[in-house]
Design an enzyme around this catalytic site. Structure first.
Site, mmCIF file in Angstrom:
data_model
loop_
_atom_site.group_PDB
_atom_site.id
_atom_site.type_symbol
_atom_site.label_atom_id
_atom_site.label_comp_id
_atom_site.label_asym_id
_atom_site.label_seq_id
_atom_site.Cartn_x
_atom_site.Cartn_y
_atom_site.Cartn_z
ATOM 1 N N ALA A 151 -61.191 -17.799 -38.201
ATOM 2 C CA ALA A 151 -60.637 -16.447 -38.230
ATOM 3 C C ALA A 151 -59.626 -16.259 -37.105
ATOM 4 C CB ALA A 151 -61.766 -15.431 -38.112
ATOM 5 N N SER A 201 -55.698 -25.882 -32.130
ATOM 6 C CA SER A 201 -54.323 -26.014 -32.618
ATOM 7 C C SER A 201 -53.508 -26.931 -31.716
ATOM 8 C CB SER A 201 -53.649 -24.650 -32.682
ATOM 9 O OG SER A 201 -52.257 -24.769 -32.952
ATOM 10 N N GLU A 231 -50.643 -26.355 -31.007
ATOM 11 C CA GLU A 231 -49.804 -25.467 -30.201
ATOM 12 C C GLU A 231 -50.290 -25.407 -28.755
ATOM 13 O OE1 GLU A 231 -46.998 -23.593 -30.908
ATOM 14 O OE2 GLU A 231 -46.850 -24.644 -32.825
ATOM 15 N N TYR A 243 -49.838 -17.480 -29.210
ATOM 16 C CA TYR A 243 -50.819 -18.116 -30.088
ATOM 17 C C TYR A 243 -51.415 -19.356 -29.413
ATOM 18 C CZ TYR A 243 -52.597 -20.714 -34.153
ATOM 19 O OH TYR A 243 -53.383 -21.425 -35.030
#
Length: 323
Positions: free
Chosen positions: A81, A125, A127, A149
Site C-alpha cells: 500500500a 524500491s 528509488e 518517494y
C-alpha cells in the site's frame, strides 16, 4: 490452508500477488482503504474478484491495522500500500511519506503487539538507491534517494530492518526495480507509451509527449516479481533482496520496442517536453539480483522487449473490443 493479508490489493502488484496466492491454496484478504466503495478493477481484470475477501484498512491508522490483524489472523502480511508514483511524490510529499513510512511502521508495530508468528513483506524500491552511475546496486549499496518517494521507501526499509533485529520479526523488504504490466495506471510512463502507441496504430493522429527519454532503467514483468515476494516469506530467515532482471535499457529503447510491435517508426511520433522533467531524477538504474538467484532460486523470466510485447498485445485487444 495459509491466510494472507495483502494491503494495497487493488494495485498492480497486489492483484497479481492475490492471483498467485490463490493458486497456491491461500485464503486471501485484500486490504483497501474503503473496501465497500472500491471497484477492485485489477482483481476483476484477472477474474479473481469473488475469490478475494475484501477488508477495509487504513494503514495510516494504527487502530485500523490492529483490528484488521485481529480479525483476519493472517499467517503472512504483504505491505504493497501507499502512494506509488515517484512523479506525484514531488506534488504530494507529505502524503507520500505518511502513507509509506508511517503505514509501514503501523503494520510492524501491530504485528509485534498481536504477538502471532506473522511473516511480513514490505515493498521497497530501487528509488532508495538514487543515481549509482554505472554501478549495479545490490543489498549493501548505500541509499541516496532523489525523490520524496525514495526518501519514504528508504525510511520504511530501515524500519523493517530495525523490527527484524530488535524484535526478531520475520520481516523482509524486496527492493524492486521497475516492473510493468497491463495493470499499470496510465500515469506510469510505460503504460502511457503503450496506450498512446496503440491509439496511433488504430488511426489516432496524436503525438506522444514525454519528459526525458534518455533515462535508463531495469524493466521487468510484474507477475514475475510477485513470485519473489512470496518466496521471501517462505525462507526460514528473513532478509532483504534486490529484485530485478539485471539488464538496463534507456527509455527510448522501451519506446522503440513498443512501436516496433505495431510496425511504426517511433521517431515520427515522439515529443520530448522539458515541462515533464522531474526536479531531480535518476539518470540510470542498474541492478545486481544475484542474491535472489542464489538464495531464493529466483530470476526474471521476461525481458524488456517481451514486457513491451505483452503490454501492447493486451492494450490492442482492449481497444479492439471497445469498437
Amino acid at each position: 490452508m495459509k491466510t494472507a493479508l495483502i494491503c494495497g490489493v487493488s494495485g498492480q502488484d497486489g492483484a497479481y500477488l492475490a492471483s498467485l496466492l490463490l493458486k497456491k491454496g491461500y485464503k486471501v484478504f485484500g486490504g483497501s482503504r474503503d473496501a465497500q466503495m472500491s471497484s477492485f478493477t485489477s482483481l476483476v481484470h484477472l477474474g479473481i474478484r469473488k475469490e478475494v475477501e475484501a477488508v477495509s484498512i487504513s494503514i495510516n491508522d494504527f487502530r485500523s491495522v490492529l483490528q484488521t490483524l485481529q480479525r483476519t489472523k493472517p499467517d503472512e502480511v504483504y505491505n504493497l500500500a501507499g502512494q506509488s508514483s515517484v512523479g506525484l511524490s514531488f506534488d504530494q510529499p507529505v502524503e507520500t511519506l505518511e502513507s509509506i513510512s508511517v503505514g509501514t511502521l503501523n503494520l510492524l508495530e501491530a504485528i509485534r503487539f498481536v504477538g502471532n508468528p506473522i511473516r511480513f513483506y514490505n515493498a521497497g524500491s530501487s528509488e532508495c538507491f538514487g543515481d549509482t552511475g554505472n554501478y549495479a546496486a545490490d543489498e549493501v549499496t548505500p541509499f541516496r534517494p532523489r525523490s520524496p518517494y525514495g526518501v519514504a521507501k528508504a525510511a520504511a526499509f530501515w524500519q523493517v530492518a530495525n523490527y527484524r533485529e530488535a524484535y526478531e520479526l520475520h520481516a523482509s523488504t524486496g527492493i524492486l526495480f521497475n516492473h510493468e504490466s497491463p495493470l499499470r495506471p496510465e500515469r506510469f510512463v510505460t503504460q502511457k507509451i503503450v496506450t498512446t502507441a496503440c491509439r496511433i496504430a488504430c488511426g489516432s493522429k496524436e503525438m506522444l509527449t514525454l519528459g526525458n527519454i534518455d533515462i535508463a532503467r531495469d524493466w521487468g514483468w510484474a507477475p514475475d516479481y510477485v513470485e519473489a515476494m512470496w518466496l521471501m516469506l517462505q525462507q526460514s530467515i528473513a532478509d532483504d533482496y534486490v529484485i530485478a532482471t539485471g539488464y538496463t535499457y534507456a527509455l527510448k529503447d522501451f519506446i522503440k520496442a513498443t512501436f516496433d510491435c505495431l510496425n511504426l517508426n517511433w521517431e515520427n511520433y515522439i515529443i520530448s517536453d522539458a515541462r515533464f522533467f522531474r526536479p531531480t531524477d535518476i539518470k540510470e538504474g542498474y541492478a545486481n539480483p544475484q542474491k535472489a538467484k542464489l538464495k531464493l532460486n529466483w530470476s526474471a523470466k521476461h525481458t524488456m522487449k517481451q514486457v513491451a510485447e505483452l503490454m501492447v498485445s493486451q492494450k490492442m485487444a482492449t481497444l479492439k473490443s471497445m469498437k
